[in-house]
Design a protein around this motif. Sequence first.
Motif, PDB file in Angstrom:
ATOM      1  N   THR A  21     -27.844  11.397  45.201  1.00 20.83           N
ATOM      2  CA  THR A  21     -28.696  11.894  44.126  1.00 20.83           C
ATOM      3  C   THR A  21     -28.532  13.402  43.976  1.00 20.83           C
ATOM      4  N   VAL A  59     -32.207  14.208  36.913  1.00 23.58           N
ATOM      5  CA  VAL A  59     -31.975  13.431  38.129  1.00 23.58           C
ATOM      6  C   VAL A  59     -30.742  12.567  37.902  1.00 23.58           C
ATOM      7  N   VAL A 110     -27.592  10.158  39.541  1.00 18.32           N
ATOM      8  CA  VAL A 110     -27.241   9.323  40.683  1.00 18.32           C
ATOM      9  C   VAL A 110     -25.750   9.007  40.600  1.00 18.32           C
ATOM     10  N   VAL A 127     -36.221  10.386  42.957  1.00 22.83           N
ATOM     11  CA  VAL A 127     -35.171  10.536  43.972  1.00 22.83           C
ATOM     12  C   VAL A 127     -35.478   9.637  45.176  1.00 22.83           C
ATOM     13  N   LEU A 143     -34.754   6.010  44.242  1.00 24.94           N
ATOM     14  CA  LEU A 143     -33.310   5.751  44.235  1.00 24.94           C
ATOM     15  C   LEU A 143     -32.805   5.471  45.647  1.00 24.94           C
TER      16      LEU A 143
END
Length: 389
Positions: free
Chosen positions: A8, A19, A21, A46, A49
């Motif tokens: 991330t 944000v 990924v 975050v 994730l």
Amino acid sequence: MKITGLKTFAVNAKMRTWVFVKIDTDQAGLYGWGEGSLEWKTRAVVGALKDFEAMLIGEDPRNIEHLYQKMYRQSFWALGVIGMSAISAIEQALWDIKGKVLSVPVFELLGGKVRDRVRMYTHLGGGDMKAVYETFSVEPLIELANNVINNGYTALKVVFVPYSKTIDGQNKVRRFADMFGKLREAVGQDIDIMVDFHGRTTPAMAIQYINTIEEFHPFFCEEPVRPENIDSIKLVTEKTKAPIATGERHVSIYQYKEIFEKNAVHVIQPDLCHCGGLWAAKKIAAMAEVYNMGVAPHNPLGPVANAVALHFALSTPNFLIQEDMLTDVPWRWDVVETEITSENGYWKVPTKPGLGIDINEKEAKKYPFKQEIIHSNSIRDDDNAILDW
């Protein structure tokens, strides 16, 4: 082919934190990018994730729907916007991988293109939060609108609806109508103007506001009331003539069900970073098509979200217009490497495999996460009571 890990990146972009990924695979050089940016919930997304990573390791990234179902259904607890933003980012990255594996742009996997370019609109003031949400005087309003038009846009959005109580006096209604009338006079009849109510009003006030600007033909009036009560939105739709839009704060296909069943609006606005990603958005759009509703996705977010929105728009028949926020920070295009370009208020068709973007991780790390400004702290009535911002 297997997923080997997830990384991330939280990139502070002034008004919001992006944000990103990155999904890695066991194939050398094969990875995918997604975005799940969510205002003031960066650390939570975050964390979500990373929580999903254990569900993904060892899975085949090409089985996108299978992995979506795994994350959504085996989470057990109903997922709100934080969990759905994380799923959305992962799902986007899986499409990016699949497009690269098959050597085609993602829109080709979503049914192919139904248009040759994608119309865009933007906000006043770019990344200046006060300009976007607090331009309540005519002169700066017109100046900012002309700046948008000079950048090639043929449509713009304004957010000058007064912060309102349950019922407010006529002065606010008249001031709102006066500003819209002067804006329409300044930009002419060929520019489409959307009004974002930002959920600031109740049905009683929204109906008054919208009816006073009917003669100026707003393109649509967005989220006139808070999104939780669909009957309230439907009431506004029934009592006004301007097109009504909502949907940016609805996540998952299930939250759209009542909107469709009640024919509550004319335009829906799923955010592909919150609603479950590309395939979920395609399902929502297909349901909207049955009810003759247009789709104008919400997207004031980062450059990966822009790429995702472009592939959705190119492949969706009832797509209407796409929101963007391309001038939020001057280094936006340093962080992302892309062929995606715009001209005269339209995005062009990309040709690279996958989403057609790559994040420059070195550049992204130059703008690490820091606490965003909590803009809504200052939205108070004259007696200090909290109002919707």
